[in-house]
Each structure stands twice: as C-alpha cells, then as structure tokens.
Design an enzyme around this catalytic site. Structure first.
Site, PDB file in Angstrom:
ATOM      1  N   ARG A  41     -48.419  17.981 -10.340  1.00 53.92           N
ATOM      2  CA  ARG A  41     -47.322  18.236  -9.908  1.00 53.92           C
ATOM      3  C   ARG A  41     -46.616  17.674  -8.706  1.00 53.92           C
ATOM      4  O   ARG A  41     -47.242  18.215  -7.607  1.00 53.92           O
ATOM      5  CB  ARG A  41     -46.879  19.833 -10.035  1.00 53.92           C
ATOM      6  CG  ARG A  41     -45.342  20.273  -9.819  1.00 53.92           C
ATOM      7  CD  ARG A  41     -44.517  19.814 -10.857  1.00 53.92           C
ATOM      8  NE  ARG A  41     -43.222  20.390 -10.588  1.00 53.92           N
ATOM      9  CZ  ARG A  41     -42.222  20.060  -9.927  1.00 53.92           C
ATOM     10  NH1 ARG A  41     -42.375  18.802  -9.434  1.00 53.92           N
ATOM     11  NH2 ARG A  41     -41.098  20.664  -9.807  1.00 53.92           N
ATOM     12  N   GLN A  52     -50.508  24.723   1.366  1.00 54.18           N
ATOM     13  CA  GLN A  52     -51.327  25.858   1.715  1.00 54.18           C
ATOM     14  C   GLN A  52     -51.018  26.968   0.881  1.00 54.18           C
ATOM     15  O   GLN A  52     -52.034  27.859   0.562  1.00 54.18           O
ATOM     16  CB  GLN A  52     -51.424  26.104   3.253  1.00 54.18           C
ATOM     17  CG  GLN A  52     -51.972  25.024   4.007  1.00 54.18           C
ATOM     18  CD  GLN A  52     -51.865  25.425   5.326  1.00 54.18           C
ATOM     19  OE1 GLN A  52     -51.172  26.027   6.046  1.00 54.18           O
ATOM     20  NE2 GLN A  52     -53.128  24.967   6.133  1.00 54.18           N
ATOM     21  N   GLN A 114     -46.264  31.785 -12.513  1.00 53.42           N
ATOM     22  CA  GLN A 114     -45.353  31.689 -11.548  1.00 53.42           C
ATOM     23  C   GLN A 114     -45.378  30.283 -10.869  1.00 53.42           C
ATOM     24  O   GLN A 114     -44.422  29.477 -10.467  1.00 53.42           O
ATOM     25  CB  GLN A 114     -45.544  32.611 -10.507  1.00 53.42           C
ATOM     26  CG  GLN A 114     -44.444  32.687  -8.921  1.00 53.42           C
ATOM     27  CD  GLN A 114     -43.136  33.493  -9.723  1.00 53.42           C
ATOM     28  OE1 GLN A 114     -43.012  33.783 -10.803  1.00 53.42           O
ATOM     29  NE2 GLN A 114     -42.183  33.385  -8.918  1.00 53.42           N
ATOM     30  N   HIS A 116     -46.330  27.718 -12.551  1.00 54.92           N
ATOM     31  CA  HIS A 116     -45.917  26.557 -13.258  1.00 54.92           C
ATOM     32  C   HIS A 116     -44.344  26.583 -13.408  1.00 54.92           C
ATOM     33  O   HIS A 116     -43.593  25.626 -13.942  1.00 54.92           O
ATOM     34  CB  HIS A 116     -46.065  27.006 -14.912  1.00 54.92           C
ATOM     35  CG  HIS A 116     -47.426  26.330 -15.099  1.00 54.92           C
ATOM     36  ND1 HIS A 116     -48.646  26.973 -14.850  1.00 54.92           N
ATOM     37  CD2 HIS A 116     -47.680  25.472 -15.962  1.00 54.92           C
ATOM     38  CE1 HIS A 116     -49.964  26.459 -15.208  1.00 54.92           C
ATOM     39  NE2 HIS A 116     -49.397  25.422 -15.736  1.00 54.92           N
ATOM     40  N   GLY A 117     -43.626  27.485 -12.904  1.00 55.39           N
ATOM     41  CA  GLY A 117     -42.138  27.560 -12.543  1.00 55.39           C
ATOM     42  C   GLY A 117     -41.520  27.714 -14.064  1.00 55.39           C
ATOM     43  O   GLY A 117     -41.917  28.372 -14.948  1.00 55.39           O
ATOM     44  N   GLY A 118     -40.332  27.226 -14.155  1.00 50.67           N
ATOM     45  CA  GLY A 118     -39.696  27.272 -15.551  1.00 50.67           C
ATOM     46  C   GLY A 118     -40.371  26.735 -16.876  1.00 50.67           C
ATOM     47  O   GLY A 118     -40.245  27.475 -17.863  1.00 50.67           O
ATOM     48  N   GLU A 141     -58.326  50.103 -27.087  1.00 50.26           N
ATOM     49  CA  GLU A 141     -59.772  50.703 -26.691  1.00 50.26           C
ATOM     50  C   GLU A 141     -59.446  51.523 -25.223  1.00 50.26           C
ATOM     51  O   GLU A 141     -60.616  51.393 -24.406  1.00 50.26           O
ATOM     52  CB  GLU A 141     -60.715  49.396 -26.216  1.00 50.26           C
ATOM     53  CG  GLU A 141     -60.924  48.387 -27.265  1.00 50.26           C
ATOM     54  CD  GLU A 141     -61.473  49.121 -28.558  1.00 50.26           C
ATOM     55  OE1 GLU A 141     -61.866  50.142 -28.619  1.00 50.26           O
ATOM     56  OE2 GLU A 141     -61.352  48.643 -29.654  1.00 50.26           O
ATOM     57  N   GLU A 145     -54.919  53.423 -17.637  1.00 49.63           N
ATOM     58  CA  GLU A 145     -55.075  54.904 -17.128  1.00 49.63           C
ATOM     59  C   GLU A 145     -56.163  55.691 -17.603  1.00 49.63           C
ATOM     60  O   GLU A 145     -56.795  56.534 -16.892  1.00 49.63           O
ATOM     61  CB  GLU A 145     -53.787  55.601 -17.463  1.00 49.63           C
ATOM     62  CG  GLU A 145     -52.505  55.072 -16.809  1.00 49.63           C
ATOM     63  CD  GLU A 145     -52.001  53.756 -17.299  1.00 49.63           C
ATOM     64  OE1 GLU A 145     -51.161  53.018 -16.464  1.00 49.63           O
ATOM     65  OE2 GLU A 145     -52.577  53.409 -18.598  1.00 49.63           O
TER      66      GLU A 145
END
Length: 211
Positions: A41, A52, A114, A116-118, A141, A145
């Site tokens: 990208r 970073q 996230q 990858h964006g849209g 399974e 919780e």
C-alpha cells in the site's frame, strides 16, 4: 447416568483446544494479510509498512498470535500426554487456550481490518470474512465468560499450568522426591513452568504440588 455427563464434559477439553487451534489459524492469516497489504500500500511517498505506527501494530499483532500459539500447543500437548497416563484432565489449560486464542484472534483480525481501511469491510475480501467468522468461535464450546469462570476456579484451588505439566512429566509422583529435591527446600519455592521433556533436577515447586 453412569457418569455420562462427566464423560461428556471431558470431551470439552479436546474441543476447546481444537477451537483454539482454529482461532490461531484465523489470527495468523489476518496477520499475513496485514503484512502483505502494508508492504504494497503506497501512501505519502512510502509504503504503509514504513510508518512506525503500522510497525507498532504489526508487532502487537505478532505478540498476540504467539501468546495464543503457546497456550494452544500446551493444551494439546497436555491432552495427548495425559491420555497416555490414564486420562489426566486438562480443563483449566484448555480453557486458557480457548479464551486466549479466540479473544486474541478477534483483536488481531480487528487490527488487520483497520489497517486495510475501507477495503477491509468490502464483502469478499479475506479480512472481511475473517472478521465475520471469528465471532462465533468466541461463543461455542463455552463463551469467553465461561472460560474465565473455569480458569478462576482452578486458580482459586492453586492449579497452574506449569505445575500440572511438571507433575505429568515426573510420572505423577511426589515432585520433590522424583526430582531429587528435599521437601524442606521445595516447600519454600515456586513452580518452574517447564513444558515437555523430563524434570529439571534443580526445578523448584510449591508445597501444594507435593500432595
């Protein structure tokens, strides 16, 4: 009837480790997709992987994947080894693996989406399908919780993975004696969480592991 319910519950030790393995595979694929996308990208004259913040996210994802892998491998190894020794239960360890692997996979996949964006929410992309598929693994399974309750109950009884692994490796004998450690020294020491192999002769154990 005739212990049928207890037997049925014991099968969850197998299935929960299996679900953990599936979630681990999902997480690894999501991480691979994120890395591949970040490398290709282009934005602002460099790749997404050069930023970073992206590197920090990939590092967090890799750590979550490896943490889940170690718990999953431990649960599987304990189950196989315990079966050879008369069916030692690994309920707490299987619950830890299932909880950690599914929850970590959800986080890893969410971060991959996230990144990858849209494109991440476009139907037909890999991360989009992973995002939908992982959700059910956190429920069947035994939901997360339920696993927390199982682990908490075991922790309250002083059962920990490291102690259980070492007890099995020592042949279910009093750990201090089979390892050549005197009882007095063992009573004031802690668990050495060794996975696989034989006992370390200098390994130290809690007093309640000797009963």
């Amino acid at each position: 009837l005739n212990g049928g319910f207890k037997l049925a519950m014991q099968t969850l030790d197998i299935f929960r480790a299996s679900v953990a393995g599936a979630a681990l595979g999902f997480a690894r694929r999501a991480l691979a997709e994120a890395v591949a996308h970040a490398r290709q990208r282009q934005m602002f004259g460099q790749t997404l992987a050069d930023f970073q913040l992206t590197q920090a996210k990939l590092g967090e994802m890799a750590a979550l994947v490896d943490a889940a892998a170690l718990l999953t491998y431990r649960a599987a190894w304990l189950r196989d080894d315990g079966e050879k020794r008369g069916g030692v239960r690994v309920t707490a360890e299987a619950a830890m693996a299932k909880m950690a692997a599914t929850e970590n996979a959800q986080r890893v996949i969410d971060m991959a989406l996230q990144m990858h964006g849209g494109l991440g929410v476009k139907v037909g992309t890999r991360v989009e399908s992973l995002y939908r598929d992982i959700r059910s693994l956190r429920i069947y399974e035994g939901a997360t919780e339920v696993q927390q309750l199982i682990i908490g109950k075991a922790a309250g009884k002083g059962i920990q993975g490291g102690a259980r692994v070492h007890t099995i490796a020592c042949g279910d004998k009093p750990v201090a004696r089979s390892c050549g450690i005197d009882d007095a020294k063992a009573k004031r020491s802690i668990v050495d969480p060794v996975i696989g192999g034989g006992c370390r002769r200098r390994a130290l154990h809690r007093a309640d592991d000797l009963t």
